[in-house]
Scaffold this active site. Structure first.
Site, PDB file in Angstrom:
ATOM      1  N   ASP A 113       0.827  -1.211   0.000  1.00  0.00           N
ATOM      2  CA  ASP A 113       0.000   0.000   0.000  1.00  0.00           C
ATOM      3  C   ASP A 113       0.860   1.260   0.000  1.00  0.00           C
ATOM      4  O   ASP A 113       0.514   2.254  -0.631  1.00  0.00           O
ATOM      5  CB  ASP A 113      -0.954   0.016   1.199  1.00  0.00           C
ATOM      6  CG  ASP A 113      -1.816   1.269   1.187  1.00  0.00           C
ATOM      7  OD1 ASP A 113      -2.618   1.408   0.235  1.00  0.00           O
ATOM      8  OD2 ASP A 113      -1.663   2.119   2.073  1.00  0.00           O
TER       9      ASP A 113
ATOM     10  N   SER B 101      -7.052   0.032   0.087  1.00  0.00           N
ATOM     11  CA  SER B 101      -5.939   0.676   0.784  1.00  0.00           C
ATOM     12  C   SER B 101      -6.245   0.777   2.284  1.00  0.00           C
ATOM     13  O   SER B 101      -5.430   0.398   3.134  1.00  0.00           O
ATOM     14  CB  SER B 101      -5.719   2.063   0.168  1.00  0.00           C
ATOM     15  OG  SER B 101      -4.902   2.857   0.968  1.00  0.00           O
TER      16      SER B 101
END
Ligand code: URA
Length: 441
Positions: free
Chosen positions: A168, A190
């Protein structure tokens, strides 16, 4: 640049997504692993991200994508704690200091809150930047320190460990630089990949709506909330979403040290009504989700009780001490940093404030040094905008609308027109927008 095997294989994958097709589980895993290891060039990742912005991800793709992000790093585990873990995450706002008072209150009410917070991003403030105005307070904790603080204080407020969901980090930095943040599947994966890696069993999402939010429209906010709840369900994370107003800033303080001060006021039983109300509401939602309250009414009573008894404030003192901070700054917030100069901005005419634009004030605060224009910028801990008027306030010509707190005059001159433009003054107050617009999940 030398191309690796995975980068050579990627163009057909990018093309399929570009043309509206679906990626296989194997392709997704290869992309996420390659992103985390740095074996795929940024231009190929960026092209794939843009294709996803346009074409989206199917439910299957989104689940695989999120799982792969979790699997790209370590996963924390809290099954030995004697109580439930529940976290809260906000999509980002202006004047949003809720985490600072909410986490200790929920800990005092029987939850464990393993909160990994972020820094100022765009025009929105960052919890870590606020906490670091407390002298000595450390937000970079090792996994062992994180565990020790959570176990003893019932909450921990720390930065994202580089070992959790490392894919991420790579993808988010690329998205930030390539206008590919605004995608519901990419945002949902995310956020949830980090929350699942952090090990919380349940999550209350505060999805902001309005000019100060990343996704300003209510329809977009609702779509994101629905995606988060649905993805959470598929991955075994209980998610409840509260859509809350971010058309005007929360509370009166926008800044780093000033927001710590305002959060302490709430823990002392005072503070602005909206900050207090949203704190109590989100706390009640967390208690219900964690099974510590049978319903919202009971949850509300419990949070109000830990404010009234001072137990929440005591937890904040404990957490600050355990993270190396100077507790005297909590007992006497005048010890927190202040800016060198103060300038009052006055109302240009008589009337009623009809709108205070959170987005414009967030951008102005960033110019003053509350946030960063570039990643490497240093924040100004005492820089702030303190609101003297909010929507519905009657003002006379020359009455203060707000004060600017700054160290650097050039910054204040740049911010001033934005601040002046943020206040709309009319002849009559409009209908007040509710603070909590709806809840889902
Ligand atoms: N916050 C996140 O953590 N991820 C996003 O994609 C957007 C906001």
């Amino acid at each position: 640049m030398k191309a690796s095997r995975s980068s050579l294989a990627l163009p057909p994958t990018i093309a399929r997504k570009r043309d509206g097709g679906a990626l296989t589980d194997g392709e997704i895993r290869a992309v996420i692993e390659g992103a985390a290891r740095g074996t795929i060039p940024d231009y190929q990742l960026a092209a794939l991200l843009m294709a996803i912005v346009w074409r989206g991800l199917t439910n299957r793709e989104l689940v695989t994508w999120t799982r792969a992000m979790v699997d790209s790093g370590e996963r924390l585990e809290w099954s030995t704690l004697p109580g439930p873990t529940v976290d809260k995450h906000s999509t980002g706002g202006v004047g949003d200091k809720i985490s600072l008072c909410l986490a200790p209150l929920c800990a005092a009410a029987g939850l464990y809150v393993p909160m990994m917070a972020g820094r100022a991003l765009g025009h929105t403030g960052g919890t870590l930047d606020k906490l670091e105005t407390i002298p000595g307070f450390r937000t970079a904790l090792s996994p062992a320190e994180f565990r020790r603080v959570l176990t003893r204080a019932g909450f921990v407020l720390a930065g994202q460990s580089a070992r959790l969901a490392p894919a991420d980090r790579v993808l988010y930095a690329l998205r930030d630089a390539t206008a590919t943040v605004e995608s519901i599947p990419l945002i949902a994966s995310s956020i949830l990949s980090k929350k699942i890696a952090e090990g919380t069993a349940a999550l209350v999402m505060d999805v902001k709506v309005g000019s100060g939010a990343f996704l300003p429209s209510r329809a977009q906010a609702r779509a994101l909330a629905t995606a988060l709840i649905d993805l959470g369900k598929r991955l075994g994370l209980r998610v409840r979403a509260v859509l809350s107003d971010m058309d005007q800033p929360l509370g009166a303080a926008i800044g780093n040290a000033v927001e710590v001060r305002e959060a302490i006021e709430v823990l002392r039983g005072g503070g602005p009504a909206d900050v207090r109300a949203l704190t109590v509401r989100l706390g009640a939602e967390m208690l219900v989700l964690g099974g510590r309250a049978p319903d919202l009414r009971a949850g509300t009573r419990r949070i109000e009780a830990v404010i009234a008894s001072g137990a929440g404030l005591e937890r904040l003192r404990l957490g600050v001490r355990l993270q190396g901070g100077d507790v005297r700054a909590i007992d006497d917030p005048d010890r927190l940093p202040r800016a060198r100069h103060v300038q009052v901005l006055a109302a240009p005419r008589d009337g009623v404030v009809t709108h205070v634009d959170a987005g414009a004030l967030g951008r102005a605060a960033t110019l003053l040094g509350v946030g960063r224009l570039r990643k490497e910028d240093r924040i100004a801990p005492g820089a702030a905008i303190l609101l003297a008027a909010k929507a519905g306030t009657r003002v006379g010509r020359g009455d203060p609308l707000c004060t600017l707190h700054y160290d650097d005059g050039a910054r204040a001159r740049a911010a001033k027109p934005l601040v002046q433009g943020a206040f709309r003054i009319g002849s009559a107050a409009g209908r007040a927008r509710p603070l909590v617009l709806e809840t889902l999940g």
